[in-house]
Design an enzyme around this catalytic site. Structure first.
Site, PDB file in Angstrom:
ATOM      1  N   HIS A  23       0.827  -1.199   0.000  1.00 49.78           N
ATOM      2  CA  HIS A  23       0.000   0.000   0.000  1.00 49.78           C
ATOM      3  C   HIS A  23       0.868   1.258   0.000  1.00 49.78           C
ATOM      4  O   HIS A  23       1.313   1.699   1.048  1.00 49.78           O
ATOM      5  CB  HIS A  23      -0.900   0.006   1.232  1.00 49.78           C
ATOM      6  N   HIS A  63      -2.208  -1.178   7.091  1.00 52.81           N
ATOM      7  CA  HIS A  63      -1.864  -1.403   5.675  1.00 52.81           C
ATOM      8  C   HIS A  63      -0.733  -0.485   5.249  1.00 52.81           C
ATOM      9  O   HIS A  63      -0.040  -0.767   4.278  1.00 52.81           O
ATOM     10  CB  HIS A  63      -3.091  -1.257   4.762  1.00 52.81           C
ATOM     11  N   ASP A 152      -9.587   6.457   7.657  1.00 52.41           N
ATOM     12  CA  ASP A 152     -11.048   6.456   7.620  1.00 52.41           C
ATOM     13  C   ASP A 152     -11.581   5.087   8.031  1.00 52.41           C
ATOM     14  O   ASP A 152     -12.596   4.979   8.711  1.00 52.41           O
ATOM     15  CB  ASP A 152     -11.531   6.780   6.195  1.00 52.41           C
ATOM     16  N   ILE A 184     -10.603   8.993   1.119  1.00 53.74           N
ATOM     17  CA  ILE A 184     -10.524   7.827   0.221  1.00 53.74           C
ATOM     18  C   ILE A 184     -10.460   6.548   1.045  1.00 53.74           C
ATOM     19  O   ILE A 184      -9.760   6.473   2.053  1.00 53.74           O
ATOM     20  CB  ILE A 184      -9.240   7.910  -0.649  1.00 53.74           C
ATOM     21  N   HIS A 258      -4.195   3.288  -3.257  1.00 55.30           N
ATOM     22  CA  HIS A 258      -4.332   2.729  -1.908  1.00 55.30           C
ATOM     23  C   HIS A 258      -3.567   1.415  -1.752  1.00 55.30           C
ATOM     24  O   HIS A 258      -2.771   1.281  -0.837  1.00 55.30           O
ATOM     25  CB  HIS A 258      -5.823   2.485  -1.584  1.00 55.30           C
ATOM     26  N   GLU A 408     -17.824  -5.417  24.319  1.00 56.38           N
ATOM     27  CA  GLU A 408     -16.999  -6.625  24.408  1.00 56.38           C
ATOM     28  C   GLU A 408     -15.751  -6.550  23.520  1.00 56.38           C
ATOM     29  O   GLU A 408     -14.659  -6.943  23.928  1.00 56.38           O
ATOM     30  CB  GLU A 408     -17.831  -7.867  24.030  1.00 56.38           C
ATOM     31  N   PHE A 434     -21.138 -13.835  24.067  1.00 58.57           N
ATOM     32  CA  PHE A 434     -20.688 -12.593  23.442  1.00 58.57           C
ATOM     33  C   PHE A 434     -19.179 -12.571  23.193  1.00 58.57           C
ATOM     34  O   PHE A 434     -18.632 -11.547  22.774  1.00 58.57           O
ATOM     35  CB  PHE A 434     -21.186 -11.396  24.249  1.00 58.57           C
ATOM     36  N   ASP A 466     -32.803 -17.451  29.785  1.00 60.12           N
ATOM     37  CA  ASP A 466     -32.479 -16.392  28.826  1.00 60.12           C
ATOM     38  C   ASP A 466     -32.588 -16.853  27.371  1.00 60.12           C
ATOM     39  O   ASP A 466     -32.666 -16.027  26.450  1.00 60.12           O
ATOM     40  CB  ASP A 466     -31.090 -15.809  29.094  1.00 60.12           C
ATOM     41  N   HIS A 470     -28.751 -16.370  24.214  1.00 60.73           N
ATOM     42  CA  HIS A 470     -27.718 -16.298  25.248  1.00 60.73           C
ATOM     43  C   HIS A 470     -27.031 -17.634  25.508  1.00 60.73           C
ATOM     44  O   HIS A 470     -26.108 -17.704  26.323  1.00 60.73           O
ATOM     45  CB  HIS A 470     -28.329 -15.787  26.558  1.00 60.73           C
ATOM     46  N   ARG A 517     -22.788 -20.943  35.022  1.00 61.37           N
ATOM     47  CA  ARG A 517     -23.647 -20.107  35.866  1.00 61.37           C
ATOM     48  C   ARG A 517     -24.131 -20.930  37.053  1.00 61.37           C
ATOM     49  O   ARG A 517     -24.245 -20.430  38.168  1.00 61.37           O
ATOM     50  CB  ARG A 517     -24.849 -19.644  35.053  1.00 61.37           C
TER      51      ARG A 517
HETATM   52  C1  LIG Z   1     -11.405  -5.014   9.804  1.00 58.91           C
HETATM   53  C2  LIG Z   1     -10.891  -4.795   8.431  1.00 58.91           C
HETATM   54  N1  LIG Z   1     -11.743  -4.756   7.396  1.00 58.91           N
HETATM   55  C3  LIG Z   1     -11.290  -4.601   6.149  1.00 58.91           C
HETATM   56  C4  LIG Z   1      -9.957  -4.466   5.899  1.00 58.91           C
HETATM   57  C5  LIG Z   1      -9.454  -4.328   4.477  1.00 58.91           C
HETATM   58  N2  LIG Z   1      -8.999  -2.953   4.234  1.00 58.91           N
HETATM   59  C6  LIG Z   1      -7.709  -2.618   4.340  1.00 58.91           C
HETATM   60  S1  LIG Z   1      -7.450  -0.991   4.086  1.00 58.91           S
HETATM   61  C7  LIG Z   1      -9.083  -0.712   3.797  1.00 58.91           C
HETATM   62  C8  LIG Z   1      -9.579   0.659   3.488  1.00 58.91           C
HETATM   63  C9  LIG Z   1      -9.193   1.573   4.535  1.00 58.91           C
HETATM   64  O1  LIG Z   1      -9.451   2.878   4.205  1.00 58.91           O
HETATM   65  P1  LIG Z   1      -8.619   4.010   4.916  1.00 58.91           P
HETATM   66  O2  LIG Z   1      -8.467   3.650   6.346  1.00 58.91           O
HETATM   67  O3  LIG Z   1      -9.263   5.273   4.587  1.00 58.91           O
HETATM   68  O4  LIG Z   1      -7.198   3.848   4.288  1.00 58.91           O
HETATM   69  P2  LIG Z   1      -6.542   4.669   3.075  1.00 58.91           P
HETATM   70  O5  LIG Z   1      -7.030   4.038   1.825  1.00 58.91           O
HETATM   71  O6  LIG Z   1      -6.958   6.067   3.219  1.00 58.91           O
HETATM   72  O7  LIG Z   1      -5.092   4.441   3.301  1.00 58.91           O
HETATM   73  C10 LIG Z   1      -9.802  -1.894   3.916  1.00 58.91           C
HETATM   74  C11 LIG Z   1     -11.267  -1.999   3.728  1.00 58.91           C
HETATM   75  C12 LIG Z   1      -9.092  -4.518   7.003  1.00 58.91           C
HETATM   76  N3  LIG Z   1      -7.784  -4.423   6.866  1.00 58.91           N
HETATM   77  N4  LIG Z   1      -9.584  -4.650   8.248  1.00 58.91           N
HETATM   78 MG   LIG Z   2      -8.732   7.001   3.780  1.00 59.98          MG
END
Ligand SMILES: Cc1ncc(C[n+]2csc(CCOP(=O)(O)OP(=O)(O)O)c2C)c(N)n1
Ligand SMILES: [Mg+2]
Length: 662
Positions: A23, A63, A152, A184, A258, A408, A434, A466, A470, A517
């Site tokens: 990335h 990433h 994001d 993005i 990305h 959790e 859970f 429950d 549960h 329990r």
């Molecule tokens: C829990 C989880 N779901 C999905 C992914 C796959 N994934 C890796 S990066 C990404 C997008 C992330 O977007 P952002 O955090 O905005 O990273 P940017 O592209 O801006 O570097 C996804 C969906 C992951 N690594 N972890």
């Molecule tokens: Mg982003």
């Protein structure tokens, strides 16, 4: 553009290109923020990545690992350029996503988005609690920041809400988070699926929010960090507007950058734009020198060391304890204390729920383990994870019991951060059902080879009214499937005490304690069988002397009593049954083959009994054996009626045994 930041950009894109995978977008976009933070603020020593008072840096958007590897390499950690050239290659120190204990300087394993942020909250809380315990008016032995980068994606993930809400409540002012607000994510422009007002959201959690920072303006970033550090009672979110892939003339600002290498032509274009005439993986000497943090790091640590020595001179016992706690060693005499507990518990006769026995064990262990840091996801009266002397944590840093609220996943991920920080042994509870909410954090603990203790009570249809929402069915089996996860499902108080001892003793393996329990009777034992509990599976009731068993009944937890009753019913019919209690399948399977065969003699028919999914037990009983279990969802009703409805009775076990005896 800043030449030091460009060195990060180039190393990251060269590594991604060499791996033909990875990335480049995030490292290019966050390079300027990283440059300011690491060069102007981060207090660390590349020569000693385990210095207890270092600032913690968490890359929650894992990433972007190439950015972290570039930072560690350039600042002088033991991460030579050869490792960056082997980015994402088998056996390298530069795996696809950052992995703690693989790369020096990596604080936690990240990649599953959002969890790094929760880990950072745990680290910041650990700092707060340790500081309040060990600092004196003259010496601040524990005094560091926790910084996290997030994207994001981290903020879209629900776990970010759980953890950041708590961080606000706990007023963790030394937690500083940078949001890579680049608009993005993988599918493109996020405004179509991420339109929250993030600053308002964090303000609502009680955070100090610094809005509208240009993430490519070094001075603006620097001033934001300075402002964040002045905040006395709130964590800070610095909202940094960035351009993903900054420096790439044709791909910056687009989701294309990305998660794919830029390609040879685009990298050549980047070299032109950044005015970077150097070969791949080469940073000019003067830039490398500006990055080198070894001298400064040594100075920082040795300054701390002098303060530590002065503090140690006036607080020798505290200092010993601090060193023990932060190195993770158990106090001397821990095992002797446990032996004492086991000896006295061996005389107990009353039936108790294993959750209650667990509470008694916690109370006993807490008296010798000040690192114990308990908690529950709003089920304290049910999980019984509290103990008489525990104190709820307070924002100023006192206490040893955490009310995580109904969170959790956040709880488990925060526990991982607490453990990784050092100084604490976190444990906390929820209903076994859970555990699914927390699952990926349990898996991450196993992957990281760290050892928080997860207390899961209400472990079967035995919880009663429950109902199916549960009543766990497949949870015990699926938790057992996580590599390096130890799971104990004790059948009575004594097995519960051993399970706790084993959970505490093991420092590279997380543990799930799966507890009932309902009350469970005390099983008959002698000194030898008490010791054998530690092997995970052992003969609880032997066939008569000199006779060969006709059948072996294997059971766990609340079903051990059914197997014991069934063995009596079989005896009345002239059949010899052996009962094996197997509180930890994983522990049993890690014993020498000789032990396994001694407990489960080959060639004798077997029946397994557990109030849950039957599939795993097939491995033990074979196709010709029988499993008494439950492969449907539960039902709402009184527990004893449910036991009959689902065939969880000794009569059913007896019948199954007769069925398999040939
Ligand atoms: C829990 C989880 N779901 C999905 C992914 C796959 N994934 C890796 S990066 C990404 C997008 C992330 O977007 P952002 O955090 O905005 O990273 P940017 O592209 O801006 O570097 C996804 C969906 C992951 N690594 N972890
Ligand atoms: Mg982003």
């Amino acid at each position: 553009m800043n030449i030091r930041a460009n060195a990060l950009r180039m190393l990251a894109i060269d590594a991604v290109q060499a791996a033909n995978s990875g990335h480049p977008g995030m490292p290019m976009g966050m390079a300027d923020i990283a440059e300011v933070l690491w060069n102007r603020h981060l207090s660390h020593n590349p020569a000693d990545p385990s210095w207890p008072n270092r600032d913690r840096f968490v890359l929650s958007n894992g990433h972007g690992s190439a950015l972290l590897y570039a930072l560690l390499h350039l600042t002088g950690y033991d991460l030579p350029i050869a490792e960056l050239k082997r980015f994402r290659k088998l056996g390298s120190k530069t795996p696809g996503h950052p992995e703690v204990f693989v790369t020096p300087g990596v604080e936690t394993t990240t990649g599953p988005l959002g969890q790094g942020l929760a880990n950072a909250v745990g680290m910041a809380l650990a700092e707060r609690l340790l500081a309040s315990e060990f600092n004196t008016a003259e010496h601040r032995i524990v005094d560091h920041y926790t910084y996290a980068f997030c994207g994001d994606g981290c903020l879209m993930e629900g776990v970010s809400h759980e953890a950041c809400s708590l961080a606000g409540t706990w007023q963790l002012n030394k937690l500083i988070v940078f949001w890579d607000d680049n608009g993005i994510s993988i599918d493109g422009q996020v405004d179509r699926w991420f339109s929250d007002d993030t600053p308002k959201r964090f303000e609502a959690y009680g955070w100090n929010v610094i809005r509208g920072i240009d993430g490519h303006d070094a001075d603006a970033i620097d001033q934001a960090i300075v402002r964040a550090k002045t905040c006395a009672s709130q964590p800070t979110l610095i909202c940094c507007k960035t351009t993903i892939g900054m420096g790439s003339p044709n791909k910056a600002g687009s989701h294309e950058v990305h998660g794919a290498p830029l390609g040879v032509a685009e990298i050549a274009a980047v070299r032109d734009v950044l005015d970077w005439p150097y070969e791949p993986f080469v940073a000019p000497q003067e830039v490398a020198a500006q990055w080198d943090a070894r001298e400064c790091g040594n100075l920082l640590q040795s300054r701390w060391q002098s303060s530590f020595s002065a503090w140690m001179a006036s607080n020798p016992e505290k200092a010993q304890e601090f060193m023990r706690r932060t190195s993770g060693h158990l106090p001397p005499g821990f095992d002797a204390h446990c032996e004492q507990m086991l000896n006295s518990w061996a005389k107990r006769t009353e039936a108790v729920a294993t959750r209650k026995a667990s509470q008694d064990a916690i109370a006993e262990l807490a008296s010798v383990l000040p690192e114990f840091l308990g908690g529950s996801a709003d089920l304290t009266p049910s999980n019984l994870t509290n103990w008489p002397a525990c104190q709820s944590i307070q924002p100023e840093g006192s206490g040893n019991y955490i009310h995580y609220g109904v969170r959790e996943f956040g709880m488990a991920a925060i526990m991982n951060g607490l453990y990784l920080h050092g100084g604490f042994r976190p444990f906390a509870g929820t209903f076994l059902m859970f555990s699914d909410y927390a699952r990926n954090a349990l898996r991450m603990a196993s992957l990281m080879r760290i050892a928080p203790i997860f207390v899961f009570t209400h472990d079967s249809i035995g919880l009663g009214e429950d109902g199916p929402t549960h009543q766990p069915i497949e949870q015990i089996s699926t938790l057992r499937l996580i590599p390096n996860m130890d799971l104990w499902r004790p059948c009575d108080a004594l097995e519960t005490a051993v399970a706790w001892q084993e959970a505490v003793r093991h420092r590279n393996t997380p543990t799930c304690l799966v507890l009932s329990r309902q009350n469970l009777p005390v099983q008959p034992r002698n000194a030898k069988t008490v010791q054998e509990i530690h092997q995970g599976g052992y003969v609880l009731v032997c066939e008569p002397d000199g006779r060969q068993a006709d059948v072996v009944l294997i059971a766990t937890g609340s079903e051990v009593q059914l197997a014991v009753s069934a063995s009596a019913q079989l005896a009345a019919q002239g059949l010899h049954a052996r009962v094996v209690s197997m509180p930890s399948v994983q522990r049993f399977l890690s014993q020498p083959k000789a032990w396994q065969h001694q407990v489960l003699p080959p060639g004798i028919a077997r029946v397994a009994v557990e109030a849950g999914a039957t599939m795993l037990w097939r491995a033990f009983v074979g196709l010709d054996g029988a499993v008494v279990g439950i492969d449907t969802f539960g039902e709402s009703g009184p527990a004893n009626e449910l036991a009959h409805h689902f065939g969880m009775t000794s009569e059913v076990v007896t019948k199954a045994a007769i069925g398999v005896i040939r």
